[in-house]
Design an enzyme around this catalytic site. Sequence first.
Site, short mmCIF file in Angstrom:
data_model
loop_
_atom_site.label_atom_id
_atom_site.label_comp_id
_atom_site.label_asym_id
_atom_site.label_seq_id
_atom_site.Cartn_x
_atom_site.Cartn_y
_atom_site.Cartn_z
N CYS A 125 0.85 -1.20 0.00
CA CYS A 125 0.00 0.00 0.00
C CYS A 125 0.89 1.25 0.00
O CYS A 125 1.77 1.37 -0.84
CB CYS A 125 -0.96 -0.06 1.18
SG CYS A 125 -2.27 1.19 1.15
N ASP A 183 -8.15 -3.51 -7.63
CA ASP A 183 -7.77 -2.51 -6.64
C ASP A 183 -8.32 -1.14 -7.05
O ASP A 183 -7.88 -0.57 -8.05
CB ASP A 183 -6.25 -2.45 -6.52
CG ASP A 183 -5.75 -1.52 -5.44
OD1 ASP A 183 -6.56 -0.71 -4.92
OD2 ASP A 183 -4.56 -1.58 -5.11
N HIS A 214 -7.31 -4.64 -3.38
CA HIS A 214 -6.31 -3.95 -2.57
C HIS A 214 -6.13 -4.70 -1.25
O HIS A 214 -7.07 -5.27 -0.71
CB HIS A 214 -6.77 -2.52 -2.29
CG HIS A 214 -5.72 -1.67 -1.66
ND1 HIS A 214 -4.62 -1.22 -2.35
CD2 HIS A 214 -5.58 -1.21 -0.38
CE1 HIS A 214 -3.85 -0.51 -1.55
NE2 HIS A 214 -4.41 -0.49 -0.35
#
Length: 245
Positions: A125, A183, A214
Amino acid sequence: MVITQETHDISTATGTMRTYLYRPDCDGQFATIIFYSEIFQQTAPIARAAAILAGHGFVVLVPEVFHELNPVGTVLAYDDNGKDKGNADKFAKPLEHHDSDTEALVDFARSLSFCTSQIGSMGVCIGGHLAYRAALNPDILAAFCLYPTDIHSNTLPCEKDNDSLSRTGDISGELVMVFGKQDPHVSSEGRKLIYAKLEATERNFSWHEVNAQHAFMRDEGERYDAAIALQMYLKAVAFFQRTLK
């Protein structure tokens, strides 16, 4: 391989940074992986990920990425309050401060008797972005970037023309870029923008897009994909064994 864990408080240009260290519990010298967390800092899933990497023969450093903005030892919860605080921290800290954090981590690793001079970066991330950003430092030989956010959008604070995408041509180490096709944080157009920049600057990189959402590496929550996560750990271990040893 049995591992051991230590906690260190490292001096940086912007204050003390709590850093968690995982390493093989045996004699020898090992390459280092700087493992950058999500916005939530070192949660249980991040600690388990670091332990997996260390168990394959690496020293793993997990810094508190927003150390300037929180009390030492802060871990944010995977809830709305934690997400709001983490995102606020993400948009408050300039990329230049992350750069000086990386410099401090490199110096720290090279001061340790059980570390070689070989250092790589990895993250998930925002941590995937920070792993990419860390590779601007010539001491970072390899970076494994999992669903990195905010590279394509240039939404993190920084000086003019110092955003990570614009600086791509300054990366000398090898990159692995991994994205989930489902995502919502990095669209197909955003992924294409990053790919095009890497190609235009003739960087040494490999590219993987998987059918996942994600945070598919995070082993808590409904988006976790254990099969794909296992594939990524194997790819990362093989990548760092090749580039750092």
